[in-house]
Design an enzyme around this catalytic site. Structure first.
Site, PDB file in Angstrom:
ATOM      1  N   LYS A  51       0.836  -1.205   0.000  1.00  0.00           N
ATOM      2  CA  LYS A  51       0.000   0.000   0.000  1.00  0.00           C
ATOM      3  C   LYS A  51       0.869   1.253   0.000  1.00  0.00           C
ATOM      4  CE  LYS A  51      -3.474   2.760   0.093  1.00  0.00           C
ATOM      5  NZ  LYS A  51      -4.552   2.808   1.087  1.00  0.00           N
ATOM      6  N   LYS A 103      -0.338  11.742   5.652  1.00  0.00           N
ATOM      7  CA  LYS A 103      -0.037  10.696   6.637  1.00  0.00           C
ATOM      8  C   LYS A 103       0.633   9.498   5.979  1.00  0.00           C
ATOM      9  CE  LYS A 103      -2.982   7.665   7.472  1.00  0.00           C
ATOM     10  NZ  LYS A 103      -3.312   6.275   7.048  1.00  0.00           N
TER      11      LYS A 103
END
Length: 291
Positions: free
Chosen positions: A168, A236
């Site tokens: 990811k 983030k």
């Protein structure tokens, strides 16, 4: 069909939980948002008053949460209240370190743990067309396939626990960099007299084609940045990427530049916009004062 506890019913989690209800599973959800709970209830799901109630007595527990600390907090309830043998699937995007921690601690309680971050944004969640990158064992991946089939289109076991988060991170690296380059391409065409809309149509059909050009070229040209995935969250994720690269001693100069552009977007007040809003940063960097 399984009894599922689902914690985190936001932009992504809400539609995913709804698909599981539609697939015939008994879903009990929890979220801080009363509206999110009402939506799940309207879709035929059950609601809980807290995470502990949501996970107790379930075959499968699922989380879809914003950050590591949220996963850690809910996983404490999973450790305390979930039955031995429960399958825990975390769809959140967090650090590989935290995913490995949930697997290690879960094993001590005889829990089966998968990290399964997703890509596809809000449209992918709504259309059950997510790509899912899974870390864990073959046996647990096989047990989770009915869940993945209900919410996604593509899913692969990519390695042991934590590997899903690594893939990811790679996904977010490519997505962020692609948005940055598409933004620059738009400005180049617009400022040199080309028809940017027709130009992007041509680019989307050639080697430069991508899912981003397919889905986002029209809204980027319109400067419409309604969030499917917010810049705040991509910021983030870039922190996760940079930390992972440092740990692995892998140089990612393009990734570092992309992280700075996303940080700039956030500093400029665009954190709540879609990550295609990187176009605004490119425009700001190119702005001239001809007076």
């Amino acid at each position: 069909m399984s009894k599922i506890g689902f914690v985190g019913l936001g932009i992504m989690g809400g539609p995913m939980a709804g698909h599981l209800v539609a697939a015939g599973h008994e879903v009990t959800g929890y979220d801080h948002s009363a509206a999110a709970l009402d939506k799940l209830k309207a879709a035929g799901g059950n609601t809980a008053s807290g995470a502990a109630e949501a996970v107790r007595g379930k075959d499968i527990v699922i989380t879809m949460l914003p950050q590591d600390e949220h996963v850690e907090s809910v996983f404490a309830d999973v450790l305390e209240h979930a039955d031995p043998g429960t399958l825990y699937i975390d769809f959140s995007t967090i650090t590989p370190k935290t995913s490995r921690w949930t697997a290690t601690e879960g094993a001590k309680k005889n829990l089966r743990v998968l990290d399964a971050p997703v890509s596809g944004g809000e449209p992918g969640a709504i259309n059950a067309a997510l790509s899912i990158m899974v870390g864990g064992t073959e046996a647990d991946f096989a047990a989770a396939k009915p869940i993945f089939e209900a919410v996604g289109k593509t899913f692969e076991l990519v390695g042991p626990n934590g590997a899903g988060q690594v893939v990811k991170a790679a996904n977010q690296l490519i997505v962020g960099g692609t948005y940055a380059l598409v933004a620059e391409a738009i400005l180049l065409m617009e400022n040199l007299g080309a028809d940017a809309a027709k130009g992007l149509d041509v680019l989307a059909g050639g080697l430069a084609g991508s899912k981003i050009l397919e889905l986002k070229r029209k809204t980027m040209l319109e400067r419409s940045f309604v969030p499917g995935f917010r810049i705040d969250l991509h910021h983030k994720d870039m922190g996760i990427i940079l930390a992972a690269a440092r740990d692995a001693e892998v140089a990612i100069p393009m990734g570092a530049l992309t992280a700075q552009l996303i940080a700039a977007a956030r500093a400029m007040g665009y954190g709540n916009l879609d990550h295609s809003g990187l176009l605004l940063v490119a425009e700001a960097l190119s702005k001239r004062d001809d007076a």
